[in-house]
Motif scaffolding. Sequence first.
Motif, PDB file in Angstrom:
ATOM      1  N   TRP A   6       0.860  -1.185   0.000  1.00  0.00           N
ATOM      2  CA  TRP A   6       0.000   0.000   0.000  1.00  0.00           C
ATOM      3  C   TRP A   6       0.895   1.233   0.000  1.00  0.00           C
ATOM      4  N   PHE A   7       0.542   2.153  -0.863  1.00  0.00           N
ATOM      5  CA  PHE A   7       1.206   3.447  -0.935  1.00  0.00           C
ATOM      6  C   PHE A   7       0.125   4.517  -0.833  1.00  0.00           C
ATOM      7  N   ARG A   8       0.523   5.755  -0.550  1.00  0.00           N
ATOM      8  CA  ARG A   8      -0.460   6.829  -0.501  1.00  0.00           C
ATOM      9  C   ARG A   8       0.146   8.106  -1.045  1.00  0.00           C
ATOM     10  N   GLN A   9      -0.745   8.962  -1.530  1.00  0.00           N
ATOM     11  CA  GLN A   9      -0.314  10.248  -2.051  1.00  0.00           C
ATOM     12  C   GLN A   9      -1.265  11.322  -1.566  1.00  0.00           C
ATOM     13  N   ALA A  10      -0.715  12.231  -0.774  1.00  0.00           N
ATOM     14  CA  ALA A  10      -1.479  13.366  -0.282  1.00  0.00           C
ATOM     15  C   ALA A  10      -1.392  14.514  -1.290  1.00  0.00           C
ATOM     16  N   PRO A  11      -2.337  15.429  -1.272  1.00  0.00           N
ATOM     17  CA  PRO A  11      -2.306  16.551  -2.218  1.00  0.00           C
ATOM     18  C   PRO A  11      -1.004  17.321  -2.137  1.00  0.00           C
ATOM     19  N   GLY A  12      -0.379  17.532  -3.275  1.00  0.00           N
ATOM     20  CA  GLY A  12       0.848  18.305  -3.334  1.00  0.00           C
ATOM     21  C   GLY A  12       2.091  17.577  -2.870  1.00  0.00           C
ATOM     22  N   GLU A  20       4.549  13.772  -2.899  1.00  0.00           N
ATOM     23  CA  GLU A  20       4.890  12.589  -3.658  1.00  0.00           C
ATOM     24  C   GLU A  20       4.247  11.362  -3.015  1.00  0.00           C
ATOM     25  N   ARG A  21       4.063  10.351  -3.843  1.00  0.00           N
ATOM     26  CA  ARG A  21       3.527   9.095  -3.321  1.00  0.00           C
ATOM     27  C   ARG A  21       4.545   8.467  -2.377  1.00  0.00           C
ATOM     28  N   GLU A  22       4.045   7.902  -1.283  1.00  0.00           N
ATOM     29  CA  GLU A  22       4.947   7.329  -0.277  1.00  0.00           C
ATOM     30  C   GLU A  22       4.487   5.940   0.137  1.00  0.00           C
ATOM     31  N   PHE A  23       5.434   5.172   0.601  1.00  0.00           N
ATOM     32  CA  PHE A  23       5.185   3.814   1.075  1.00  0.00           C
ATOM     33  C   PHE A  23       4.409   3.849   2.380  1.00  0.00           C
ATOM     34  N   VAL A  24       3.458   2.917   2.524  1.00  0.00           N
ATOM     35  CA  VAL A  24       2.702   2.780   3.762  1.00  0.00           C
ATOM     36  C   VAL A  24       2.987   1.433   4.418  1.00  0.00           C
ATOM     37  N   ALA A  25       2.748   0.348   3.683  1.00  0.00           N
ATOM     38  CA  ALA A  25       2.916  -0.984   4.253  1.00  0.00           C
ATOM     39  C   ALA A  25       3.049  -2.001   3.130  1.00  0.00           C
ATOM     40  N   ALA A  26       3.661  -3.147   3.446  1.00  0.00           N
ATOM     41  CA  ALA A  26       3.796  -4.220   2.473  1.00  0.00           C
ATOM     42  C   ALA A  26       3.774  -5.555   3.192  1.00  0.00           C
ATOM     43  N   ILE A  27       3.337  -6.577   2.461  1.00  0.00           N
ATOM     44  CA  ILE A  27       3.361  -7.944   2.960  1.00  0.00           C
ATOM     45  C   ILE A  27       3.992  -8.804   1.880  1.00  0.00           C
ATOM     46  N   ALA A  39      -5.206  10.975   2.190  1.00  0.00           N
ATOM     47  CA  ALA A  39      -4.473  10.744   0.944  1.00  0.00           C
ATOM     48  C   ALA A  39      -5.286   9.816   0.059  1.00  0.00           C
ATOM     49  N   VAL A  40      -4.854   9.682  -1.173  1.00  0.00           N
ATOM     50  CA  VAL A  40      -5.336   8.595  -2.030  1.00  0.00           C
ATOM     51  C   VAL A  40      -4.429   7.399  -1.769  1.00  0.00           C
ATOM     52  N   TYR A  41      -5.039   6.282  -1.455  1.00  0.00           N
ATOM     53  CA  TYR A  41      -4.291   5.068  -1.131  1.00  0.00           C
ATOM     54  C   TYR A  41      -4.320   4.120  -2.327  1.00  0.00           C
ATOM     55  N   TYR A  42      -3.141   3.637  -2.698  1.00  0.00           N
ATOM     56  CA  TYR A  42      -2.986   2.741  -3.827  1.00  0.00           C
ATOM     57  C   TYR A  42      -2.462   1.385  -3.353  1.00  0.00           C
ATOM     58  N   CYS A  43      -3.005   0.320  -3.930  1.00  0.00           N
ATOM     59  CA  CYS A  43      -2.416  -0.992  -3.690  1.00  0.00           C
ATOM     60  C   CYS A  43      -1.588  -1.377  -4.912  1.00  0.00           C
ATOM     61  N   GLU A  67       8.707   2.039  -4.796  1.00  0.00           N
ATOM     62  CA  GLU A  67       7.674   1.947  -5.830  1.00  0.00           C
ATOM     63  C   GLU A  67       8.143   1.155  -7.037  1.00  0.00           C
ATOM     64  N   ARG A  68       9.393   1.284  -7.403  1.00  0.00           N
ATOM     65  CA  ARG A  68       9.883   0.650  -8.632  1.00  0.00           C
ATOM     66  C   ARG A  68       9.916  -0.872  -8.521  1.00  0.00           C
ATOM     67  N   LYS A  69       9.705  -1.407  -7.332  1.00  0.00           N
ATOM     68  CA  LYS A  69       9.682  -2.857  -7.160  1.00  0.00           C
ATOM     69  C   LYS A  69       8.320  -3.458  -7.546  1.00  0.00           C
ATOM     70  N   TYR A  70       7.340  -2.591  -7.802  1.00  0.00           N
ATOM     71  CA  TYR A  70       5.984  -3.045  -8.061  1.00  0.00           C
ATOM     72  C   TYR A  70       5.642  -2.934  -9.539  1.00  0.00           C
ATOM     73  N   SER A  71       5.040  -3.998 -10.068  1.00  0.00           N
ATOM     74  CA  SER A  71       4.698  -4.036 -11.486  1.00  0.00           C
ATOM     75  C   SER A  71       3.240  -3.699 -11.746  1.00  0.00           C
ATOM     76  N   TYR A  72       2.394  -3.948 -10.776  1.00  0.00           N
ATOM     77  CA  TYR A  72       0.953  -3.773 -10.967  1.00  0.00           C
ATOM     78  C   TYR A  72       0.414  -2.808  -9.919  1.00  0.00           C
ATOM     79  N   TRP A  73      -0.475  -1.917 -10.379  1.00  0.00           N
ATOM     80  CA  TRP A  73      -1.031  -0.887  -9.500  1.00  0.00           C
ATOM     81  C   TRP A  73      -2.543  -0.814  -9.651  1.00  0.00           C
ATOM     82  N   GLY A  74      -3.208  -0.562  -8.544  1.00  0.00           N
ATOM     83  CA  GLY A  74      -4.642  -0.306  -8.562  1.00  0.00           C
ATOM     84  C   GLY A  74      -4.917   1.164  -8.804  1.00  0.00           C
TER      85      GLY A  74
END
Length: 122
Positions: free
Chosen positions: A35-41, A43-50, A90-94, A106-113
């Motif tokens: 999971w990553f998130r991006q708040a207004p203004g 950059e997208r940032e890491f939140v959690a991973a499994i 923020a907007v949360y992305y998986c 982020e560059r370790k991920y190939s697929y994004w929601g």
Amino acid sequence: VQLQASGGGLVQAGGSLRLSCAASGRTFDTYAMGWFRQAPGKEREFVAAISGSSSTYYADSVKGRFTISRGDAKNTVYLQMNSVKPEDTAVYYCAASTNYYSLWLERKYSYWGQGTQVTVSS
């Protein structure tokens, strides 16, 4: 391959929210999910991973408040958000990754929601 994030919404500070990410198109049980998130203004940032072996990783800002987990079907990942703060807005992305290491990148991920909006009111 599709990742569908859901569960976002408006929540008061101190409350809880659970985000879901459903993966389809292939079997993701050996993939790492993040999971990553991006708040207004910002950059997208890491939140959690499994990882594929269910090791979990968290950003310091959410450690102790958020929990990432997989569903029984393994193609679903959840982010339980407790004690939310306005700065969690923020907007949360998986995302899905075939990598085993550096899952905060982020560059370790190939697929994004497509992302789901979380708004925390004070």
